[in-house]
Design an enzyme around this catalytic site. Structure first.
Site, PDB file in Angstrom:
ATOM      1  N   ARG A  99       0.888  -1.393   0.041  1.00  0.00           N
ATOM      2  CA  ARG A  99      -0.033  -0.034   0.099  1.00  0.00           C
ATOM      3  C   ARG A  99       0.913   1.259  -0.014  1.00  0.00           C
ATOM      4  O   ARG A  99       2.054   1.058   0.009  1.00  0.00           O
ATOM      5  CB  ARG A  99      -0.927   0.018   1.224  1.00  0.00           C
ATOM      6  CG  ARG A  99      -0.181  -0.172   2.689  1.00  0.00           C
ATOM      7  CD  ARG A  99      -1.052   0.110   3.577  1.00  0.00           C
ATOM      8  NE  ARG A  99      -0.382   0.312   4.956  1.00  0.00           N
ATOM      9  CZ  ARG A  99       0.128  -0.814   5.681  1.00  0.00           C
ATOM     10  NH1 ARG A  99      -0.128  -1.984   5.307  1.00  0.00           N
ATOM     11  NH2 ARG A  99       0.873  -0.620   6.648  1.00  0.00           N
ATOM     12  N   TYR A 159      11.822   7.321  15.218  1.00  0.00           N
ATOM     13  CA  TYR A 159      11.692   7.410  13.643  1.00  0.00           C
ATOM     14  C   TYR A 159      12.562   8.224  13.214  1.00  0.00           C
ATOM     15  O   TYR A 159      13.300   7.950  12.241  1.00  0.00           O
ATOM     16  CB  TYR A 159      10.168   7.958  13.568  1.00  0.00           C
ATOM     17  CG  TYR A 159       9.969   7.942  11.836  1.00  0.00           C
ATOM     18  CD1 TYR A 159       9.548   6.932  11.230  1.00  0.00           C
ATOM     19  CD2 TYR A 159      10.080   9.153  11.306  1.00  0.00           C
ATOM     20  CE1 TYR A 159       9.232   6.891   9.959  1.00  0.00           C
ATOM     21  CE2 TYR A 159       9.367   9.295   9.889  1.00  0.00           C
ATOM     22  CZ  TYR A 159       9.242   8.159   9.393  1.00  0.00           C
ATOM     23  OH  TYR A 159       8.885   8.268   7.927  1.00  0.00           O
TER      24      TYR A 159
HETATM   25  P1  NAP Z   1       2.314   2.911   4.802  1.00  0.00           P
HETATM   26  O1  NAP Z   1       1.174   3.576   3.994  1.00  0.00           O
HETATM   27  O2  NAP Z   1       2.229   2.663   6.214  1.00  0.00           O
HETATM   28  O3  NAP Z   1       2.903   1.664   3.993  1.00  0.00           O
HETATM   29  C1  NAP Z   1       4.007   1.113   4.627  1.00  0.00           C
HETATM   30  C2  NAP Z   1       4.376  -0.348   3.745  1.00  0.00           C
HETATM   31  O4  NAP Z   1       5.662  -0.940   4.497  1.00  0.00           O
HETATM   32  C3  NAP Z   1       3.509  -1.179   3.680  1.00  0.00           C
HETATM   33  O5  NAP Z   1       3.424  -1.979   2.281  1.00  0.00           O
HETATM   34  C4  NAP Z   1       3.630  -2.309   4.600  1.00  0.00           C
HETATM   35  O6  NAP Z   1       3.157  -3.610   4.203  1.00  0.00           O
HETATM   36  C5  NAP Z   1       5.250  -2.381   4.612  1.00  0.00           C
HETATM   37  N1  NAP Z   1       5.964  -3.033   5.694  1.00  0.00           N
HETATM   38  C6  NAP Z   1       5.867  -2.236   7.041  1.00  0.00           C
HETATM   39  N2  NAP Z   1       6.420  -2.979   7.854  1.00  0.00           N
HETATM   40  C7  NAP Z   1       7.035  -3.850   7.184  1.00  0.00           C
HETATM   41  C8  NAP Z   1       7.870  -5.238   7.581  1.00  0.00           C
HETATM   42  N3  NAP Z   1       8.373  -5.436   8.682  1.00  0.00           N
HETATM   43  N4  NAP Z   1       8.139  -5.979   6.292  1.00  0.00           N
HETATM   44  C9  NAP Z   1       7.806  -5.815   4.908  1.00  0.00           C
HETATM   45  N5  NAP Z   1       6.851  -4.527   4.767  1.00  0.00           N
HETATM   46  C10 NAP Z   1       6.500  -3.864   5.858  1.00  0.00           C
HETATM   47  O7  NAP Z   1       3.619   4.034   4.654  1.00  0.00           O
HETATM   48  P2  NAP Z   1       4.133   5.144   3.536  1.00  0.00           P
HETATM   49  O8  NAP Z   1       3.649   6.214   4.041  1.00  0.00           O
HETATM   50  O9  NAP Z   1       3.623   4.440   2.158  1.00  0.00           O
HETATM   51  O10 NAP Z   1       5.555   4.886   3.824  1.00  0.00           O
HETATM   52  C11 NAP Z   1       6.609   4.556   2.680  1.00  0.00           C
HETATM   53  C12 NAP Z   1       8.031   5.036   3.323  1.00  0.00           C
HETATM   54  O11 NAP Z   1       8.045   6.249   3.086  1.00  0.00           O
HETATM   55  C13 NAP Z   1       8.294   4.745   4.743  1.00  0.00           C
HETATM   56  O12 NAP Z   1       9.726   4.259   4.875  1.00  0.00           O
HETATM   57  C14 NAP Z   1       7.972   5.905   5.447  1.00  0.00           C
HETATM   58  O13 NAP Z   1       8.985   6.072   6.609  1.00  0.00           O
HETATM   59  C15 NAP Z   1       8.611   6.969   4.159  1.00  0.00           C
HETATM   60  N6  NAP Z   1       7.853   8.203   4.533  1.00  0.00           N
HETATM   61  C16 NAP Z   1       6.328   8.307   4.506  1.00  0.00           C
HETATM   62  C17 NAP Z   1       6.017   9.688   4.540  1.00  0.00           C
HETATM   63  C18 NAP Z   1       4.451  10.090   4.570  1.00  0.00           C
HETATM   64  O14 NAP Z   1       4.399  11.196   4.799  1.00  0.00           O
HETATM   65  N7  NAP Z   1       3.849   9.120   4.447  1.00  0.00           N
HETATM   66  C19 NAP Z   1       6.733  10.729   4.583  1.00  0.00           C
HETATM   67  C20 NAP Z   1       8.198  10.531   4.702  1.00  0.00           C
HETATM   68  C21 NAP Z   1       8.868   9.194   4.692  1.00  0.00           C
HETATM   69  P3  NAP Z   1       2.561  -4.563   5.312  1.00  0.00           P
HETATM   70  O15 NAP Z   1       1.930  -3.888   6.402  1.00  0.00           O
HETATM   71  O16 NAP Z   1       1.620  -5.569   4.823  1.00  0.00           O
HETATM   72  O17 NAP Z   1       3.945  -5.288   5.914  1.00  0.00           O
END
Ligand code: NAP
Length: 254
Positions: free
Chosen positions: A20, A162
């Protein structure tokens, strides 16, 4: 003269955490560009199922359940993905899987800190280790992209663990860029500001409003803003960029 670019159709990219959010958006963009794409996550989401049976993308898409942070599972996933890709080997790794949890450190449980560091930082190191082994063996160069966050360099109230994990990813990018540079493997961090996904859903409407008001461009990033930079860094055009942390934050950090 630089060599002519290799078509995306001959390249295989691994994106961790593709069930996702940003990972899912990235995978769709990369499949549309013609790459072979592998991903892993703990859950098999509707996005994953839709891609597996997609008439155009299905044959170029591979998913395996894997808990990033568990070193042996990461090795198994990367090896299975490379085997699936056959002669395309492995061109790129995007360390995207991540978790976040807020709370002031004084009352933040140590087990939550361990979980955040285990997935975000140890997991990225494990995947980079496994992927770089294949890239070095392939001898054709490659790309490693760590999805960090502006919180890694700026900090954020209630996100100490984090922030530390993301600062660690930026350090990983700098050190590994030096280690792998001679083999034409670039390593960079992409540091998004705030993107609306499940992860940023922990922010209240008031916090989101404050962020928008403090952002020079006056808006939050969309998935495509991050994906476009990742696509560029994966391309041959980005061959001279390595060891960098590139912010995609509408100017909030400037
Ligand atoms: P998200 O919607 O919570 O998605 C996180 C993804 O990581 C999911 O597909 C989840 O899949 C997977 N995941 C989590 N823990 C895992 C594990 N132990 N093993 C395998 N897969 C795992 O987060 P997002 O917002 O898309 O964020 C993606 C990246 O961007 C992250 O590294 C986050 O820190 C970074 N980021 C996000 C933002 C923001 O504003 N959204 C800003 C800066 C940086 P499952 O739960 O199915 O395992």
């Amino acid at each position: 003269m630089p060599p002519s670019p290799t078509p995306a159709s001959e390249r295989h990219i691994i994106v961790t955490g593709g069930s996702r959010g940003l990972g899912a958006a990235m995978i769709e963009g990369l499949l549309a560009d013609g790459y072979r794409v592998s991903t892993c996550s703990r859950s098999r989401s509707a996005n994953i199922e839709a891609l597996e049976s997609h008439p155009e993308f299905g044959s170029r898409f591979f998913w395996k359940r894997c808990e990033v942070g568990e070193g042996s599972q990461v090795d198994e996933f990367v090896n299975a993905a490379v085997e699936w890709a056959g002669e395309d080997g492995l061109w790129g790794l995007v360390n995207n899987a991540g978790v976040a949890q807020t709370g002031i450190l004084a009352s933040f449980p140590n087990r939550e800190t361990e979980k955040i560091l285990k997935v975000n930082l140890f997991g990225a190191i494990q995947a980079a280790r496994a992927a770089s082994e294949h890239m070095l063996r392939g001898g054709k160069g490659g790309r490693i992209i760590n999805i960090s966050s502006i919180i890694g360099s700026r900090g954020y109230n209630g996100m100490s663990a984090y922030s530390a994990s993301k600062a660690g990813m930026d350090g990983l990018s700098r050190a590994l860029a030096r280690e792998l540079g001679r083999r034409k493997i670039t390593v960079n961090s992409v540091a998004p500001g705030y993107v609306l996904t499940e992860m940023s859903a922990v922010l209240t409407p008031v916090q989101l409003n404050q962020i928008v008001n403090r952002t020079p461009l006056g808006m939050l990033a969309e998935d495509s803003d991050i994906t476009n930079l990742v696509r560029y860094l994966l391309s041959d055009a980005a061959r001279m960029i390595t060891g960098q942390t590139i912010l995609v934050d509408g100017g909030i950090s400037c």
